[in-house]
Design a protein around this motif. Structure first.
Motif, PDB file in Angstrom:
ATOM      1  N   VAL A 133       0.897  -1.065   0.023  1.00  0.00           N
ATOM      2  CA  VAL A 133       0.030   0.011   0.061  1.00  0.00           C
ATOM      3  C   VAL A 133       0.812   1.468  -0.072  1.00  0.00           C
ATOM      4  CG1 VAL A 133      -1.836   1.197   1.291  1.00  0.00           C
ATOM      5  CG2 VAL A 133      -1.854  -1.195   1.451  1.00  0.00           C
ATOM      6  N   PRO A 134       0.936   1.909  -1.079  1.00  0.00           N
ATOM      7  CA  PRO A 134       1.766   3.199  -1.049  1.00  0.00           C
ATOM      8  C   PRO A 134       1.723   4.087  -0.109  1.00  0.00           C
ATOM      9  CG  PRO A 134       0.913   2.618  -3.370  1.00  0.00           C
ATOM     10  CD  PRO A 134       0.478   1.788  -2.258  1.00  0.00           C
ATOM     11  N   GLU A 135       0.542   4.435   0.478  1.00  0.00           N
ATOM     12  CA  GLU A 135       0.199   5.348   1.579  1.00  0.00           C
ATOM     13  C   GLU A 135       0.985   4.973   2.947  1.00  0.00           C
ATOM     14  OE1 GLU A 135      -2.140   3.835  -0.275  1.00  0.00           O
ATOM     15  OE2 GLU A 135      -2.554   5.528  -1.551  1.00  0.00           O
ATOM     16  N   ARG A 136       1.364   3.672   2.947  1.00  0.00           N
ATOM     17  CA  ARG A 136       2.045   3.285   4.272  1.00  0.00           C
ATOM     18  C   ARG A 136       3.669   3.354   3.810  1.00  0.00           C
ATOM     19  NH1 ARG A 136      -1.750   0.415   7.498  1.00  0.00           N
ATOM     20  NH2 ARG A 136      -0.098  -0.745   8.588  1.00  0.00           N
ATOM     21  N   CYS A 137       3.889   3.647   2.939  1.00  0.00           N
ATOM     22  CA  CYS A 137       5.618   3.346   2.592  1.00  0.00           C
ATOM     23  C   CYS A 137       6.103   4.608   1.993  1.00  0.00           C
ATOM     24  CB  CYS A 137       5.300   2.222   1.194  1.00  0.00           C
ATOM     25  SG  CYS A 137       4.745   0.815   1.646  1.00  0.00           S
ATOM     26  N   PHE A 138       7.453   4.555   2.220  1.00  0.00           N
ATOM     27  CA  PHE A 138       8.129   5.842   1.556  1.00  0.00           C
ATOM     28  C   PHE A 138       9.459   5.461   1.205  1.00  0.00           C
ATOM     29  CE2 PHE A 138       9.015   5.525   6.228  1.00  0.00           C
ATOM     30  CZ  PHE A 138      10.348   5.910   6.532  1.00  0.00           C
ATOM     31  N   ALA A 139      10.007   5.757   0.301  1.00  0.00           N
ATOM     32  CA  ALA A 139      11.529   5.427  -0.077  1.00  0.00           C
ATOM     33  C   ALA A 139      12.644   6.534   0.015  1.00  0.00           C
ATOM     34  CB  ALA A 139      11.358   5.295  -1.738  1.00  0.00           C
ATOM     35  N   SER A 155      14.274   9.948 -11.779  1.00  0.00           N
ATOM     36  CA  SER A 155      13.337   9.716 -12.757  1.00  0.00           C
ATOM     37  C   SER A 155      13.274   7.965 -12.730  1.00  0.00           C
ATOM     38  CB  SER A 155      13.563  10.282 -13.779  1.00  0.00           C
ATOM     39  OG  SER A 155      14.848   9.818 -14.506  1.00  0.00           O
ATOM     40  N   GLY A 156      14.015   7.373 -13.103  1.00  0.00           N
ATOM     41  CA  GLY A 156      13.953   5.841 -13.098  1.00  0.00           C
ATOM     42  C   GLY A 156      13.535   5.285 -11.761  1.00  0.00           C
ATOM     43  N   ILE A 157      13.814   5.681 -10.676  1.00  0.00           N
ATOM     44  CA  ILE A 157      13.377   5.089  -9.649  1.00  0.00           C
ATOM     45  C   ILE A 157      11.947   5.319  -9.200  1.00  0.00           C
ATOM     46  CG2 ILE A 157      13.473   5.272  -6.784  1.00  0.00           C
ATOM     47  CD1 ILE A 157      16.517   5.857  -7.316  1.00  0.00           C
ATOM     48  N   ALA A 158      11.472   6.731  -9.495  1.00  0.00           N
ATOM     49  CA  ALA A 158      10.100   7.017  -9.341  1.00  0.00           C
ATOM     50  C   ALA A 158       9.270   6.447 -10.186  1.00  0.00           C
ATOM     51  CB  ALA A 158       9.924   8.560  -9.385  1.00  0.00           C
ATOM     52  N   TRP A 159       9.416   6.366 -11.271  1.00  0.00           N
ATOM     53  CA  TRP A 159       8.816   5.351 -12.134  1.00  0.00           C
ATOM     54  C   TRP A 159       8.405   4.202 -11.973  1.00  0.00           C
ATOM     55  CZ3 TRP A 159      11.076   2.627 -16.872  1.00  0.00           C
ATOM     56  CH2 TRP A 159      10.281   2.171 -17.666  1.00  0.00           C
ATOM     57  N   ALA A 160       9.437   3.371 -11.301  1.00  0.00           N
ATOM     58  CA  ALA A 160       9.369   2.124 -10.928  1.00  0.00           C
ATOM     59  C   ALA A 160       8.692   1.882  -9.583  1.00  0.00           C
ATOM     60  CB  ALA A 160      10.590   1.224 -11.023  1.00  0.00           C
ATOM     61  N   LEU A 161       8.735   3.043  -8.793  1.00  0.00           N
ATOM     62  CA  LEU A 161       8.053   2.890  -7.599  1.00  0.00           C
ATOM     63  C   LEU A 161       6.412   2.923  -7.605  1.00  0.00           C
ATOM     64  CD1 LEU A 161      10.217   5.214  -4.994  1.00  0.00           C
ATOM     65  CD2 LEU A 161      10.130   2.826  -4.784  1.00  0.00           C
ATOM     66  N   ASP A 162       6.102   3.417  -8.445  1.00  0.00           N
ATOM     67  CA  ASP A 162       4.731   3.466  -8.830  1.00  0.00           C
ATOM     68  C   ASP A 162       3.705   3.680  -7.822  1.00  0.00           C
ATOM     69  OD1 ASP A 162       2.335   2.635 -10.446  1.00  0.00           O
ATOM     70  OD2 ASP A 162       2.267   0.833  -9.697  1.00  0.00           O
ATOM     71  N   GLY A 163       4.117   5.186  -7.429  1.00  0.00           N
ATOM     72  CA  GLY A 163       3.217   5.638  -6.322  1.00  0.00           C
ATOM     73  C   GLY A 163       3.534   5.844  -4.970  1.00  0.00           C
ATOM     74  N   ILE A 164       4.719   5.021  -4.626  1.00  0.00           N
ATOM     75  CA  ILE A 164       5.639   5.139  -3.254  1.00  0.00           C
ATOM     76  C   ILE A 164       6.275   6.471  -3.315  1.00  0.00           C
ATOM     77  CG2 ILE A 164       7.193   4.238  -1.661  1.00  0.00           C
ATOM     78  CD1 ILE A 164       6.373   1.487  -2.689  1.00  0.00           C
ATOM     79  N   PRO A 165       6.009   7.445  -2.309  1.00  0.00           N
ATOM     80  CA  PRO A 165       6.460   8.594  -2.368  1.00  0.00           C
ATOM     81  C   PRO A 165       8.348   8.454  -2.223  1.00  0.00           C
ATOM     82  CG  PRO A 165       5.366   8.393  -0.520  1.00  0.00           C
ATOM     83  CD  PRO A 165       5.061   7.246  -1.186  1.00  0.00           C
TER      84      PRO A 165
END
Length: 386
Positions: A133-139, A155-165
């Motif tokens: 659940v992206p809302e419970r996660c962060f990177a 940009s590469g990381i954010a694309w693959a995280l698919d919604g995880i901030p």
């Protein structure tokens, strides 16, 4: 704990500790005693005055079985304010947090597809038996700030995280621009990035705060080396001279203080983001902390009250989370220089003490898919488990 070591136990179970011990072995021993047993991951921000190999081996000896990730800095942040030397540690417990991490190497020649595949695999490993659940996660990203690769990496990381901030900072080395390192997997890395993915039972929210307003003064980049982040001409004139004339300074006297006081910004999607100057070069060109391509329009910005802007953002987060327990923060080193020149650094330190801010002063900040400068980004963690 040593006389100069401090520790804070947070309601979420995280422990933070900081020391200004000169010896890396002494610093490691003091941090280990401060955070105590039961921790599974330590994130470490440390002065480039330490030998990183000695520090890492000492930490591994003191904290066997604990995963360690970290980087060199241009200054550290703790609830007592700024630390010009020493280190800051953030120790995560196994209860209330699930943590995985990976290393991206060779980032100055990054394979975006391979990076995305690595990040997706990391995300799957965080919760192999169910949906994340992206809302419970962060990177958190820790990127070598001398590799000139943050835009591609983020940009590469954010694309693959698919919604995880995502938030993070670029590793520095004070302001010498010689050698920045990243720690991960029991090794010292250069031209690399560590990515730490966290799922938590506590409410979290990422943020960014800056303290500048755009003016009407514009510069068009008419000659640049985007790969090396060097701008040779602004408005078809030598870059340093054109910039200095706009801010009323002598081109020969431009310094990090000048660049901190008179930032430049670029407009993306209706919002302005800072693009800070790193240094004046002997040929009159300007090196930047971000990639700058020909044709980009830069806007001269003027600073506003940095203490008030920071206070407003932290108060907003405090209200949104029902009380802040801890903030892991990434602040541009130029913000610190600007605060010092305006004699308001103590006001910032008071806010960091009040809201339990730990982190480091960076060569650049990451926020979602953006690489920024002269900004304060981070993750705020609430006091009560959801």
């Amino acid at each position: 704990m040593g006389q100069g070591t401090r520790m804070r136990a947070h309601l979420c179970g995280i422990r933070t500790a900081w020391t200004e011990a000169v010896s890396p072995r002494t610093a490691a021993a003091e941090i280990a005693r401060a955070v105590g047993p039961g921790m599974v991951q330590i994130v470490l921000f440390f002065s480039p005055h330490y030998d990183p190999e000695t520090l890492l081996r000492a930490l591994e000896a003191e904290l066997p079985g604990v995963a360690i990730a970290g980087c060199t800095t241009s200054g550290n942040i703790c609830p007592e304010g700024g630390l010009d030397r020493g280190l800051v540690a953030i120790a995560f417990p196994d209860q209330g947090f699930r943590i995985v991490s990976t290393l991206l190497d060779g980032i100055d020649d990054l394979d975006v597809e391979r990076t995305a595949s690595t990040v997706r695999a990391l995300r799957r490993s965080l919760n192999p038996h169910g949906e994340t659940v992206p809302e419970r996660c962060f990177a958190l990203s820790l990127i070598d700030g001398l590799a000139n690769a943050e835009e591609t990496v983020v940009s590469g990381i954010a694309w693959a995280l698919d919604g995880i901030p995502l938030v993070g900072g670029s590793a520095g080395d004070d302001l010498t621009f010689r050698d920045a390192v990243v720690l991960h997997g029991g090794r010292i890395h250069r031209r690399a990035a560590a990515l730490i993915l966290v799922e938590t039972d506590f409410p979290v929210q990422i943020f960014k705060s800056d303290n500048f307003e755009p003016t009407e003064k514009k510069f068009v980049v008419t000659a640049s080396d985007g790969e090396r982040r060097i701008v040779h001409e602004l408005n078809a004139e030598p870059a340093a001279r054109e910039y200095a004339m706009a801010v009323g300074l002598d081109p020969e006297g431009l310094s990090p203080m000048s660049f901190a006081a008179y930032p430049l910004a670029v407009k993306v999607g209706g919002e302005y983001f800072c693009r800070s100057i790193r240094r004046l070069n002997p040929d009159g060109s300007l090196s930047f902390f971000c990639a700058i391509d020909e044709g980009v329009v830069l806007t001269l910005a003027e600073p506003r009250d940095i203490v008030a802007a920071t206070r407003d953002e932290l108060a907003r987060l405090d209200h949104a989370l029902g009380g802040i327990d801890l903030i892991i923060g990434f602040e541009c080193v130029l913000r610190r220089l600007d605060a010092e020149s305006r004699q308001v650094r103590q006001g910032i330190a008071d806010l960091y003490r009040r809201f339990n801010v730990v982190g480091f002063e960076t060569f650049g900040e990451q926020y979602r898919a953006m690489h920024l400068n002269q900004t304060f980004t981070g993750i705020a963690i609430g006091r009560r488990a959801e």
